[in-house]
Design a protein around this motif. Structure first.
Motif: not given
Length: 119
Positions: A9, A36, A53-54, A61-62, A80, A82
């Motif tokens: 993140d 990432g 993962l964000d 990106n995630g 994820i 987010s």
């Protein structure tokens, strides 16, 4: 708990918040990434048991990080986490290999989601 958790993140505050939640549940081994690309690199190097993962991160990106991790290890356990909880993002994440999707900052489902991975 001897499971290694990779937390990716771009927000240090959220990484620390997630670590504190997991620490209270007995998790002690944490790897952190602020973007990432670094998350993918750390996954390949350290092979963690769980990845959080964000979606919105610099350099990669995630979703793209998720795809690269799954390409490297189809059995990777990725969740994820987010704030972007729109249906299309959730569907894309699950279709790309994520095991679950947690909408930040409501982490009430985080521990149950992790437990499901190891049942």
């Amino acid at each position: 708990m001897s499971k290694t958790v990779l937390i990716a993140d771009d927000s240090r505050f959220l990484r620390n918040l997630i670590k504190n939640i997991l620490f209270k549940e007995g998790y002690e081994l944490f790897i952190e990434a602020s973007d990432g690309a670094y998350a993918v690199s750390l996954y390949k190097e350290r092979n963690p048991d769980i990845v959080l993962l964000d979606l919105t991160m610099p350099n990669l990106n995630g979703i793209d990080a998720l795809k690269r991790i799954i390409e490297f290890d189809p059995e990777a356990k990725v969740i994820i986490c987010s704030a972007m909880g729109q249906k299309r993002f959730i569907l894309e994440a699950i279709q790309s290999g994520a095991k679950d999707f947690i909408i930040k900052p409501n982490f009430n489902e985080l521990i149950p989601a992790i437990r499901k991975l190891f049942c």
